[in-house]
Design a protein around this motif. Structure first.
Motif, short mmCIF file in Angstrom:
data_model
loop_
_atom_site.label_atom_id
_atom_site.label_comp_id
_atom_site.label_asym_id
_atom_site.label_seq_id
_atom_site.Cartn_x
_atom_site.Cartn_y
_atom_site.Cartn_z
N TYR A 7 0.83 -1.20 0.00
CA TYR A 7 0.00 0.00 0.00
C TYR A 7 0.86 1.25 0.00
O TYR A 7 1.93 1.29 0.61
N ASP A 8 0.39 2.27 -0.67
CA ASP A 8 1.05 3.57 -0.70
C ASP A 8 0.96 4.18 0.70
O ASP A 8 -0.13 4.29 1.25
N PRO A 9 2.09 4.58 1.27
CA PRO A 9 2.06 5.08 2.66
C PRO A 9 1.65 6.54 2.82
O PRO A 9 1.45 6.99 3.94
N ARG A 10 1.53 7.25 1.70
CA ARG A 10 1.20 8.67 1.82
C ARG A 10 -0.14 8.86 2.50
O ARG A 10 -1.08 8.12 2.25
N PHE A 11 -0.19 9.84 3.37
CA PHE A 11 -1.41 10.21 4.10
C PHE A 11 -1.87 9.14 5.08
O PHE A 11 -3.04 9.10 5.45
N GLN A 12 -0.96 8.26 5.50
CA GLN A 12 -1.29 7.24 6.49
C GLN A 12 -0.31 7.32 7.65
O GLN A 12 0.85 7.67 7.46
N THR A 13 -0.79 6.94 8.82
CA THR A 13 0.11 6.81 9.96
C THR A 13 0.76 5.44 9.88
O THR A 13 0.35 4.57 9.09
N TRP A 14 1.78 5.24 10.69
CA TRP A 14 2.43 3.93 10.75
C TRP A 14 1.42 2.85 11.10
O TRP A 14 1.36 1.80 10.47
N ASN A 15 0.60 3.08 12.13
CA ASN A 15 -0.37 2.06 12.55
C ASN A 15 -1.37 1.74 11.46
O ASN A 15 -1.74 0.58 11.28
N GLU A 16 -1.82 2.75 10.73
CA GLU A 16 -2.76 2.50 9.64
C GLU A 16 -2.11 1.65 8.54
O GLU A 16 -2.69 0.67 8.09
N TRP A 17 -0.91 2.05 8.12
CA TRP A 17 -0.24 1.33 7.05
C TRP A 17 0.10 -0.09 7.46
O TRP A 17 -0.16 -1.04 6.72
N ALA A 18 0.66 -0.25 8.64
CA ALA A 18 1.04 -1.59 9.11
C ALA A 18 -0.18 -2.48 9.27
O ALA A 18 -0.14 -3.67 8.96
N SER A 19 -1.29 -1.92 9.73
CA SER A 19 -2.53 -2.71 9.87
C SER A 19 -3.03 -3.19 8.50
O SER A 19 -3.49 -4.33 8.37
N LEU A 20 -2.94 -2.34 7.48
CA LEU A 20 -3.32 -2.76 6.13
C LEU A 20 -2.44 -3.90 5.65
O LEU A 20 -2.92 -4.86 5.02
N MET A 21 -1.14 -3.81 5.92
CA MET A 21 -0.23 -4.87 5.51
C MET A 21 -0.50 -6.17 6.27
O MET A 21 -0.44 -7.26 5.70
N CYS A 22 -0.83 -6.06 7.55
CA CYS A 22 -1.18 -7.25 8.34
C CYS A 22 -2.44 -7.90 7.77
O CYS A 22 -2.54 -9.13 7.71
N GLU A 23 -3.38 -7.09 7.37
CA GLU A 23 -4.62 -7.62 6.77
C GLU A 23 -4.33 -8.28 5.42
O GLU A 23 -4.83 -9.37 5.13
N ALA A 24 -3.50 -7.64 4.61
CA ALA A 24 -3.19 -8.17 3.29
C ALA A 24 -2.45 -9.50 3.38
O ALA A 24 -2.61 -10.37 2.53
N TYR A 25 -1.65 -9.66 4.42
CA TYR A 25 -0.85 -10.88 4.59
C TYR A 25 -1.24 -11.60 5.87
O TYR A 25 -0.39 -12.10 6.61
N ALA A 26 -2.54 -11.68 6.13
CA ALA A 26 -3.05 -12.29 7.35
C ALA A 26 -2.57 -13.72 7.52
O ALA A 26 -2.33 -14.18 8.65
#
Length: 82
Positions: A7-26
């Motif tokens: 995911y593109d990290p722009r306009f996201q906090t670390w927690n938001e971006w990392a949570s998306l990555m955790c979801e994508a690679y659950a």
């Protein structure tokens, strides 16, 4: 052949971006980090996922900011063809 998703990290906090990555690679059971402290260790775990093993993804320890690391991996995974 699976295509890695970053995911593109722009306009996201670390927690938001990392949570998306955790979801994508659950299926990889990545832990959701509890803040930016220790982001490099978490990032090393993400980089160790087999789908990223053949990509030119740089290690997180050469970056001071997580945003710079994520921008570098976005560029490595989403390479353009001229």
């Amino acid at each position: 052949m699976a295509i890695p998703l970053i995911y593109d990290p722009r306009f996201q906090t670390w927690n938001e971006w990392a949570s998306l990555m955790c979801e994508a690679y659950a299926g990889q059971q990545l832990m959701i980090p509890s803040g930016e402290d220790g982001w490099q260790e978490w990032a090393a775990g993400l980089k160790a996922i087999d789908i990223f093993s053949n990509d030119a993804i740089p290690g997180p320890y050469i970056f001071d900011k997580w945003q710079d690391w994520v921008s570098a991996i976005v560029g490595a995974v989403n390479q353009t063809v001229d």
